[in-house]
Scaffold this motif. Sequence first.
Motif, PDB file in Angstrom:
ATOM      1  N   LEU A 110      -1.561 -14.211   8.784  1.00 32.79           N
ATOM      2  CA  LEU A 110      -2.180 -13.129   8.012  1.00 32.79           C
ATOM      3  C   LEU A 110      -3.655 -12.953   8.369  1.00 32.79           C
ATOM      4  O   LEU A 110      -4.161 -11.834   8.405  1.00 32.79           O
ATOM      5  CB  LEU A 110      -2.030 -13.405   6.509  1.00 32.79           C
ATOM      6  CG  LEU A 110      -0.642 -13.151   5.911  1.00 32.79           C
ATOM      7  CD1 LEU A 110      -0.630 -13.492   4.429  1.00 32.79           C
ATOM      8  CD2 LEU A 110      -0.232 -11.690   6.099  1.00 32.79           C
ATOM      9  N   GLU A 111      -4.324 -14.062   8.628  1.00 32.77           N
ATOM     10  CA  GLU A 111      -5.745 -13.957   9.001  1.00 32.77           C
ATOM     11  C   GLU A 111      -5.908 -13.187  10.313  1.00 32.77           C
ATOM     12  O   GLU A 111      -6.775 -12.334  10.444  1.00 32.77           O
ATOM     13  CB  GLU A 111      -6.358 -15.352   9.140  1.00 32.77           C
ATOM     14  CG  GLU A 111      -7.220 -15.691   7.944  1.00 32.77           C
ATOM     15  CD  GLU A 111      -8.025 -16.964   8.104  1.00 32.77           C
ATOM     16  OE1 GLU A 111      -7.532 -17.905   8.761  1.00 32.77           O
ATOM     17  OE2 GLU A 111      -9.120 -17.014   7.541  1.00 32.77           O
ATOM     18  N   GLU A 148      -7.549 -13.429  -0.966  1.00 29.97           N
ATOM     19  CA  GLU A 148      -8.089 -14.040   0.265  1.00 29.97           C
ATOM     20  C   GLU A 148      -7.531 -15.446   0.464  1.00 29.97           C
ATOM     21  O   GLU A 148      -7.260 -15.865   1.593  1.00 29.97           O
ATOM     22  CB  GLU A 148      -9.624 -14.062   0.215  1.00 29.97           C
ATOM     23  CG  GLU A 148     -10.183 -12.663   0.464  1.00 29.97           C
ATOM     24  CD  GLU A 148     -11.688 -12.557   0.252  1.00 29.97           C
ATOM     25  OE1 GLU A 148     -12.249 -13.329  -0.548  1.00 29.97           O
ATOM     26  OE2 GLU A 148     -12.293 -11.661   0.885  1.00 29.97           O
ATOM     27  N   ASP A 149      -7.305 -16.177  -0.641  1.00 30.19           N
ATOM     28  CA  ASP A 149      -6.683 -17.519  -0.544  1.00 30.19           C
ATOM     29  C   ASP A 149      -5.296 -17.388   0.086  1.00 30.19           C
ATOM     30  O   ASP A 149      -4.922 -18.163   0.966  1.00 30.19           O
ATOM     31  CB  ASP A 149      -6.501 -18.151  -1.941  1.00 30.19           C
ATOM     32  CG  ASP A 149      -7.826 -18.625  -2.514  1.00 30.19           C
ATOM     33  OD1 ASP A 149      -8.804 -18.712  -1.735  1.00 30.19           O
ATOM     34  OD2 ASP A 149      -7.884 -18.891  -3.738  1.00 30.19           O
ATOM     35  N   ARG A 155       0.311 -17.097   3.179  1.00 30.27           N
ATOM     36  CA  ARG A 155       1.443 -16.956   2.246  1.00 30.27           C
ATOM     37  C   ARG A 155       1.912 -15.503   2.263  1.00 30.27           C
ATOM     38  O   ARG A 155       1.497 -14.677   1.454  1.00 30.27           O
ATOM     39  CB  ARG A 155       1.020 -17.384   0.835  1.00 30.27           C
ATOM     40  CG  ARG A 155       0.731 -18.890   0.701  1.00 30.27           C
ATOM     41  CD  ARG A 155       0.812 -19.339  -0.761  1.00 30.27           C
ATOM     42  NE  ARG A 155      -0.038 -18.565  -1.638  1.00 30.27           N
ATOM     43  CZ  ARG A 155      -1.302 -18.873  -1.944  1.00 30.27           C
ATOM     44  NH1 ARG A 155      -1.860 -19.951  -1.450  1.00 30.27           N
ATOM     45  NH2 ARG A 155      -2.006 -18.105  -2.758  1.00 30.27           N
ATOM     46  N   LYS A 156       2.819 -15.207   3.207  1.00 29.27           N
ATOM     47  CA  LYS A 156       3.215 -13.812   3.441  1.00 29.27           C
ATOM     48  C   LYS A 156       4.021 -13.233   2.281  1.00 29.27           C
ATOM     49  O   LYS A 156       4.099 -12.017   2.115  1.00 29.27           O
ATOM     50  CB  LYS A 156       3.998 -13.711   4.751  1.00 29.27           C
ATOM     51  CG  LYS A 156       3.096 -14.010   5.967  1.00 29.27           C
ATOM     52  CD  LYS A 156       3.780 -13.751   7.289  1.00 29.27           C
ATOM     53  CE  LYS A 156       2.776 -13.771   8.429  1.00 29.27           C
ATOM     54  NZ  LYS A 156       2.941 -14.809   9.406  1.00 29.27           N
ATOM     55  N   CYS A 162       0.802  -2.699   1.130  1.00 30.64           N
ATOM     56  CA  CYS A 162      -0.178  -1.780   0.549  1.00 30.64           C
ATOM     57  C   CYS A 162      -1.436  -2.538   0.122  1.00 30.64           C
ATOM     58  O   CYS A 162      -2.563  -2.083   0.364  1.00 30.64           O
ATOM     59  CB  CYS A 162       0.479  -1.077  -0.638  1.00 30.64           C
ATOM     60  SG  CYS A 162      -0.594   0.044  -1.490  1.00 30.64           S
ATOM     61  N   GLN A 163      -1.243  -3.703  -0.488  1.00 31.89           N
ATOM     62  CA  GLN A 163      -2.400  -4.518  -0.885  1.00 31.89           C
ATOM     63  C   GLN A 163      -3.171  -4.969   0.355  1.00 31.89           C
ATOM     64  O   GLN A 163      -4.405  -4.964   0.373  1.00 31.89           O
ATOM     65  CB  GLN A 163      -1.934  -5.763  -1.663  1.00 31.89           C
ATOM     66  CG  GLN A 163      -1.374  -5.437  -3.038  1.00 31.89           C
ATOM     67  CD  GLN A 163      -0.774  -6.662  -3.712  1.00 31.89           C
ATOM     68  OE1 GLN A 163      -0.307  -7.586  -3.053  1.00 31.89           O
ATOM     69  NE2 GLN A 163      -0.782  -6.663  -5.036  1.00 31.89           N
ATOM     70  N   PHE A 164      -2.434  -5.334   1.398  1.00 36.92           N
ATOM     71  CA  PHE A 164      -3.062  -5.837   2.621  1.00 36.92           C
ATOM     72  C   PHE A 164      -3.935  -4.764   3.276  1.00 36.92           C
ATOM     73  O   PHE A 164      -5.090  -5.005   3.626  1.00 36.92           O
ATOM     74  CB  PHE A 164      -1.972  -6.324   3.585  1.00 36.92           C
ATOM     75  CG  PHE A 164      -2.492  -7.156   4.715  1.00 36.92           C
ATOM     76  CD1 PHE A 164      -2.793  -8.499   4.524  1.00 36.92           C
ATOM     77  CD2 PHE A 164      -2.697  -6.609   5.972  1.00 36.92           C
ATOM     78  CE1 PHE A 164      -3.294  -9.269   5.568  1.00 36.92           C
ATOM     79  CE2 PHE A 164      -3.186  -7.376   7.013  1.00 36.92           C
ATOM     80  CZ  PHE A 164      -3.473  -8.712   6.812  1.00 36.92           C
ATOM     81  N   TYR A 165      -3.387  -3.553   3.414  1.00 35.77           N
ATOM     82  CA  TYR A 165      -4.156  -2.468   4.038  1.00 35.77           C
ATOM     83  C   TYR A 165      -5.382  -2.105   3.186  1.00 35.77           C
ATOM     84  O   TYR A 165      -6.458  -1.848   3.717  1.00 35.77           O
ATOM     85  CB  TYR A 165      -3.281  -1.221   4.235  1.00 35.77           C
ATOM     86  CG  TYR A 165      -2.169  -1.400   5.246  1.00 35.77           C
ATOM     87  CD1 TYR A 165      -2.384  -2.058   6.449  1.00 35.77           C
ATOM     88  CD2 TYR A 165      -0.893  -0.896   5.005  1.00 35.77           C
ATOM     89  CE1 TYR A 165      -1.363  -2.215   7.379  1.00 35.77           C
ATOM     90  CE2 TYR A 165       0.135  -1.044   5.919  1.00 35.77           C
ATOM     91  CZ  TYR A 165      -0.105  -1.711   7.107  1.00 35.77           C
ATOM     92  OH  TYR A 165       0.904  -1.873   8.020  1.00 35.77           O
TER      93      TYR A 165
END
Length: 376
Positions: A110-111, A148-149, A155-156, A162-165
């Motif tokens: 994810l990072e 961010e944690d 933790r995919k 939508c939250q990620f973008y």
Amino acid sequence: LIRVGIFGVGYVGCTLLVGLARLKAGMIDHTGIPLGECVAGYRTKDIEPVLLVDVDAAKIGARVGDFVSMYPELDAESLNDLPMVEAGVELGSLEGMPIMHAGLDQKLTLEECAQRIKNMIKDRDLDVVVIITPTEEIRRIESIEKLEDAIRADRKDDITACQFYSYCALSVAHERGRGICVINGIPSEIANSTAFVKFAQRTNSVIIGDDISSGQSRLLSDLAEHFRQLNRRVLSVVGGNWGGNADFLRLEDSKRKQSKKTTKTGCLSDVLGYDPPSDIKPHAYIGPLGDKKAILIHWPYQAFNNTIDELWVVGRISDSPSAAGMLIDMIRLGKVALDRGLNGVVPEINSFYCKRFGKQKSKILAYRELMEWLAG
Ligand SMILES: NC(=O)c1ccc[n+]([C@@H]2O[C@H](COP(=O)([O-])OP(=O)(O)OC[C@H]3O[C@@H](n4cnc5c(N)ncnc54)[C@H](O)[C@@H]3O)[C@@H](O)[C@H]2O)c1
């Protein structure tokens, strides 16, 4: 120019791109765009799509003109200068769909994905991010730090696309010291999330959302206003719709259907001041209906001298053009808000264009407030 990135190049995304190109070529007029050319200084032809992101393996690396004919009403004529589609993160949004995905999250942490998406937004110098990906289960986040944690720990399962973008867009605004507008066109909670709104305020950014109010739900809110003003008591409401596009297919999944139901209800009690028994939701996927959904509303009510009357509404409504026409306004108004130095949510924009934001009012009243806001 208003530099726009579109995340989710599906039916609504492609209708928006084709419609914009046809507007610029003078092939269509502004019918179906609520404000037409009435946003002084912000013309529809100033909207420039400079980033397109999807996770469908058949779309990544392709041009919209190569696949747009999968949507029967759309064609590639006049689609010239659009960028190639780039890979985004899937994070479960295509689960159960007959589509092969090639999202960055298949191979990267994810990072690493966040870095890639942020670079795309930074390099294209986006003013506005439009999220128009598939309906997902609504998940809530406590704080941006917790999100961010989850990214750091890869933790995919704890984060939606939508939250990620939205997170990536607002982080770019922070890093470059210039705000961005995030338009959330889907039923997830971004404008209705305290954590995201605070993050937008900290980064001089604006959020417009959640979900686009483009058809049956906005008609219901205006009907409610009509009955409230006449002091006629609404006894019950059923509102059904059936359609044959991919979004309806996805709503066969109960968690996603619940997300749509959540954004469709709530307006009745807010406008009427009481809560009649109701059932308002998308009912089923019926393939042959395509994008033109069938709608049905039954609205019995009590009038003077205990009279009981009933209203029935039936129709066929083209789903994607309804939403795409409204997005053209939302993009311009997002830029207006940024240029006016606003941050967080602008209630006047959200109340008119979106399904859910705080206590709801009818769209007719919201329109008046929007016009007053626009007049400055
Ligand atoms: N009137 C309307 O049609 C309307 C109104 C309001 C809201 N919406 C919302 O718009 C959204 C899109 O609807 P649609 O009909 O265009 O659906 P669609 O399935 O045609 O398009 C979705 C696109 O997003 C892509 N995608 C899937 N997961 C992705 C991800 N994680 N990142 C980037 N791209 C991804 C898909 O490959 C597809 O190209 C839905 O969430 C729907 O609730 C539609």
